[in-house]
Design an enzyme around this catalytic site. Structure first.
Site, mmCIF file in Angstrom:
data_model
loop_
_atom_site.group_PDB
_atom_site.id
_atom_site.type_symbol
_atom_site.label_atom_id
_atom_site.label_comp_id
_atom_site.label_asym_id
_atom_site.label_seq_id
_atom_site.Cartn_x
_atom_site.Cartn_y
_atom_site.Cartn_z
ATOM 1 N N HIS A 71 0.821 -1.091 0.026
ATOM 2 C CA HIS A 71 -0.057 -0.069 0.047
ATOM 3 C C HIS A 71 0.793 1.266 0.000
ATOM 4 O O HIS A 71 2.199 1.043 0.115
ATOM 5 C CB HIS A 71 -1.169 0.019 1.269
ATOM 6 C CG HIS A 71 -0.452 0.185 2.525
ATOM 7 N ND1 HIS A 71 0.409 -0.744 3.155
ATOM 8 C CD2 HIS A 71 -0.307 1.278 3.251
ATOM 9 C CE1 HIS A 71 0.714 -0.348 4.357
ATOM 10 N NE2 HIS A 71 0.356 0.934 4.694
ATOM 11 N N HIS A 127 0.835 5.753 0.853
ATOM 12 C CA HIS A 127 -0.076 6.856 1.656
ATOM 13 C C HIS A 127 0.798 7.863 0.847
ATOM 14 O O HIS A 127 1.906 8.090 0.581
ATOM 15 C CB HIS A 127 0.318 7.249 3.084
ATOM 16 C CG HIS A 127 -0.238 5.893 4.048
ATOM 17 N ND1 HIS A 127 -1.367 5.529 4.101
ATOM 18 C CD2 HIS A 127 0.540 4.923 4.606
ATOM 19 C CE1 HIS A 127 -1.543 4.674 5.026
ATOM 20 N NE2 HIS A 127 -0.383 3.978 5.046
ATOM 21 N N TYR A 177 11.746 4.267 0.119
ATOM 22 C CA TYR A 177 10.648 4.805 -0.639
ATOM 23 C C TYR A 177 9.768 5.792 0.296
ATOM 24 O O TYR A 177 8.474 5.789 0.357
ATOM 25 C CB TYR A 177 9.856 3.605 -0.891
ATOM 26 C CG TYR A 177 10.807 2.402 -1.648
ATOM 27 C CD1 TYR A 177 11.478 2.944 -2.759
ATOM 28 C CD2 TYR A 177 10.638 1.320 -1.198
ATOM 29 C CE1 TYR A 177 12.169 1.704 -3.239
ATOM 30 C CE2 TYR A 177 11.579 0.170 -1.331
ATOM 31 C CZ TYR A 177 12.339 0.324 -2.648
ATOM 32 O OH TYR A 177 13.184 -0.588 -2.962
#
Length: 177
Positions: free
Chosen positions: A58, A60, A146
Protein backbone atom coordinates in the site's frame (compact mmCIF):
# COMPACT_ATOMS: atom_id res chain seq x y z
CA UNK A 1 -24.39 3.79 -7.08
CA UNK A 2 -21.53 6.29 -7.14
CA UNK A 3 -19.17 6.51 -4.24
CA UNK A 4 -19.32 9.99 -2.68
CA UNK A 5 -16.02 11.75 -2.17
CA UNK A 6 -15.10 15.13 -0.76
CA UNK A 7 -13.93 17.40 -3.54
CA UNK A 8 -12.57 20.91 -2.95
CA UNK A 9 -10.77 23.01 -5.53
CA UNK A 10 -7.08 23.45 -4.70
CA UNK A 11 -7.47 21.10 -1.73
CA UNK A 12 -4.80 19.06 -0.01
CA UNK A 13 -5.73 15.41 0.42
CA UNK A 14 -4.29 12.45 2.31
CA UNK A 15 -4.69 9.13 0.48
CA UNK A 16 -4.29 5.47 1.31
CA UNK A 17 -4.22 3.20 -1.74
CA UNK A 18 -3.94 -0.58 -1.35
CA UNK A 19 -3.11 -3.55 -3.50
CA UNK A 20 -5.86 -6.13 -3.78
CA UNK A 21 -3.66 -8.69 -2.04
CA UNK A 22 -2.14 -7.66 1.24
CA UNK A 23 1.31 -8.96 2.08
CA UNK A 24 2.39 -8.73 -1.56
CA UNK A 25 5.51 -6.73 -2.41
CA UNK A 26 4.53 -5.50 -5.86
CA UNK A 27 4.74 -1.77 -5.10
CA UNK A 28 8.35 -1.87 -3.95
CA UNK A 29 9.30 -4.58 -6.46
CA UNK A 30 8.01 -2.34 -9.25
CA UNK A 31 8.86 1.04 -7.72
CA UNK A 32 10.38 2.35 -10.96
CA UNK A 33 7.17 1.60 -12.85
CA UNK A 34 5.11 3.31 -10.14
CA UNK A 35 7.37 6.40 -10.22
CA UNK A 36 7.25 6.57 -13.99
CA UNK A 37 3.46 6.25 -14.09
CA UNK A 38 2.99 8.90 -11.39
CA UNK A 39 5.34 11.31 -13.16
CA UNK A 40 3.49 10.86 -16.46
CA UNK A 41 0.12 11.48 -14.81
CA UNK A 42 1.52 14.52 -12.96
CA UNK A 43 2.75 15.95 -16.24
CA UNK A 44 -0.68 15.67 -17.92
CA UNK A 45 -2.76 16.36 -14.80
CA UNK A 46 -0.58 18.45 -12.46
CA UNK A 47 -0.64 18.19 -8.69
CA UNK A 48 1.88 18.79 -5.95
CA UNK A 49 3.09 15.61 -4.29
CA UNK A 50 3.63 16.94 -0.76
CA UNK A 51 4.53 13.69 0.98
CA UNK A 52 4.49 10.01 0.14
CA UNK A 53 5.56 6.60 1.34
CA UNK A 54 5.39 3.41 -0.69
CA UNK A 55 5.21 0.16 1.26
CA UNK A 56 5.11 -3.32 -0.27
CA UNK A 57 1.30 -3.56 -0.46
CA UNK A 58 0.00 0.00 0.00
CA UNK A 59 0.96 3.62 -0.21
CA UNK A 60 0.10 6.87 1.52
CA UNK A 61 0.34 10.27 -0.10
CA UNK A 62 -0.62 13.89 0.35
CA UNK A 63 -1.43 15.81 -2.81
CA UNK A 64 -2.33 19.46 -3.25
CA UNK A 65 -4.32 20.11 -6.38
CA UNK A 66 -4.02 23.22 -8.57
CA UNK A 67 -6.42 26.16 -8.45
CA UNK A 68 -9.86 25.36 -9.85
CA UNK A 69 -9.12 21.63 -9.77
CA UNK A 70 -10.61 18.95 -7.55
CA UNK A 71 -10.33 15.93 -9.81
CA UNK A 72 -8.10 13.56 -7.87
CA UNK A 73 -10.27 10.51 -8.78
CA UNK A 74 -9.21 10.76 -12.43
CA UNK A 75 -5.57 10.99 -11.42
CA UNK A 76 -5.79 7.86 -9.25
CA UNK A 77 -7.67 5.99 -11.96
CA UNK A 78 -4.94 6.87 -14.48
CA UNK A 79 -2.14 5.90 -12.08
CA UNK A 80 -3.71 2.59 -11.10
CA UNK A 81 -4.68 1.59 -14.63
CA UNK A 82 -1.33 2.56 -16.19
CA UNK A 83 0.56 0.68 -13.48
CA UNK A 84 -1.66 -2.37 -13.94
CA UNK A 85 -1.17 -2.40 -17.71
CA UNK A 86 2.58 -2.71 -17.19
CA UNK A 87 2.33 -5.73 -14.88
CA UNK A 88 2.41 -9.29 -16.16
CA UNK A 89 -1.01 -10.87 -16.28
CA UNK A 90 -1.81 -13.82 -14.12
CA UNK A 91 -3.40 -12.47 -10.96
CA UNK A 92 -6.67 -13.99 -9.79
CA UNK A 93 -9.75 -11.96 -10.72
CA UNK A 94 -13.31 -12.35 -9.61
CA UNK A 95 -16.24 -12.33 -12.03
CA UNK A 96 -17.11 -8.66 -11.48
CA UNK A 97 -13.55 -7.57 -12.36
CA UNK A 98 -13.45 -9.79 -15.44
CA UNK A 99 -16.84 -8.47 -16.58
CA UNK A 100 -15.53 -4.89 -16.81
CA UNK A 101 -12.00 -5.83 -17.89
CA UNK A 102 -10.42 -4.77 -14.61
CA UNK A 103 -7.16 -6.25 -13.41
CA UNK A 104 -6.96 -7.75 -9.94
CA UNK A 105 -3.96 -5.69 -8.79
CA UNK A 106 -5.50 -2.81 -6.81
CA UNK A 107 -8.38 -2.58 -4.40
CA UNK A 108 -11.13 -0.77 -6.27
CA UNK A 109 -11.51 1.98 -3.74
CA UNK A 110 -9.02 4.05 -1.85
CA UNK A 111 -9.31 6.21 1.21
CA UNK A 112 -9.06 9.99 1.02
CA UNK A 113 -9.15 12.66 3.68
CA UNK A 114 -9.42 16.38 3.00
CA UNK A 115 -6.72 18.13 5.03
CA UNK A 116 -8.43 20.68 7.26
CA UNK A 117 -5.64 22.89 8.57
CA UNK A 118 -1.90 23.13 9.22
CA UNK A 119 -2.01 20.83 12.23
CA UNK A 120 -3.96 18.19 10.30
CA UNK A 121 -1.46 18.50 7.45
CA UNK A 122 1.53 18.05 9.79
CA UNK A 123 -0.06 15.05 11.52
CA UNK A 124 -0.64 13.32 8.19
CA UNK A 125 2.88 14.06 6.92
CA UNK A 126 4.21 12.57 10.17
CA UNK A 127 1.93 9.55 9.76
CA UNK A 128 3.24 9.01 6.23
CA UNK A 129 6.88 9.23 7.27
CA UNK A 130 6.45 7.02 10.34
CA UNK A 131 4.44 4.34 8.55
CA UNK A 132 7.40 2.05 7.68
CA UNK A 133 8.38 2.07 11.37
CA UNK A 134 4.79 1.42 12.43
CA UNK A 135 4.65 -1.64 10.16
CA UNK A 136 8.00 -2.91 11.42
CA UNK A 137 9.95 -2.59 8.17
CA UNK A 138 12.60 -0.34 9.77
CA UNK A 139 13.50 0.93 13.22
CA UNK A 140 14.20 4.49 12.06
CA UNK A 141 11.99 6.25 9.52
CA UNK A 142 15.00 7.53 7.57
CA UNK A 143 16.01 3.94 6.79
CA UNK A 144 12.98 3.39 4.52
CA UNK A 145 14.06 4.13 0.96
CA UNK A 146 10.63 4.75 -0.56
CA UNK A 147 9.62 7.81 1.45
CA UNK A 148 9.55 11.56 1.03
CA UNK A 149 11.14 11.83 4.46
CA UNK A 150 14.49 12.18 2.67
CA UNK A 151 13.32 15.38 0.96
CA UNK A 152 12.08 16.76 4.29
CA UNK A 153 15.45 16.00 5.89
CA UNK A 154 17.37 17.57 2.97
CA UNK A 155 15.28 20.73 3.28
CA UNK A 156 15.93 20.88 7.03
CA UNK A 157 12.25 20.46 7.93
CA UNK A 158 12.97 17.49 10.18
CA UNK A 159 16.10 15.94 11.66
CA UNK A 160 17.43 12.59 10.44
CA UNK A 161 16.79 11.06 13.86
CA UNK A 162 13.07 11.85 13.69
CA UNK A 163 10.89 8.75 13.77
CA UNK A 164 13.18 6.40 15.67
CA UNK A 165 11.35 3.62 17.49
CA UNK A 166 12.50 2.19 20.77
CA UNK A 167 11.55 -1.46 21.13
CA UNK A 168 9.30 -0.88 24.15
CA UNK A 169 7.27 2.06 22.83
CA UNK A 170 3.61 1.50 21.95
CA UNK A 171 3.11 2.95 18.46
CA UNK A 172 -0.49 1.89 17.82
CA UNK A 173 -1.96 5.39 17.96
CA UNK A 174 0.75 7.42 16.28
CA UNK A 175 -0.77 9.85 13.82
CA UNK A 176 -4.23 8.31 14.04
CA UNK A 177 -7.35 9.59 15.72
Amino acid sequence: MRYRRTAVDNGSYFFTVNLAKCKHTLLVDEIDVLRDVMNKVKKRHPFNLDAMVVLPDHLHAIWTLPLNDKDYPTRWMLIKSAFSRQMMKGERRNASKMKIGERGIWQRRYWEHLIRDDRDYEEHVNYIHYNPVKHGYVKNAVDWEYSSIHQYINKGVIHRDWGYREENIDICGFGER
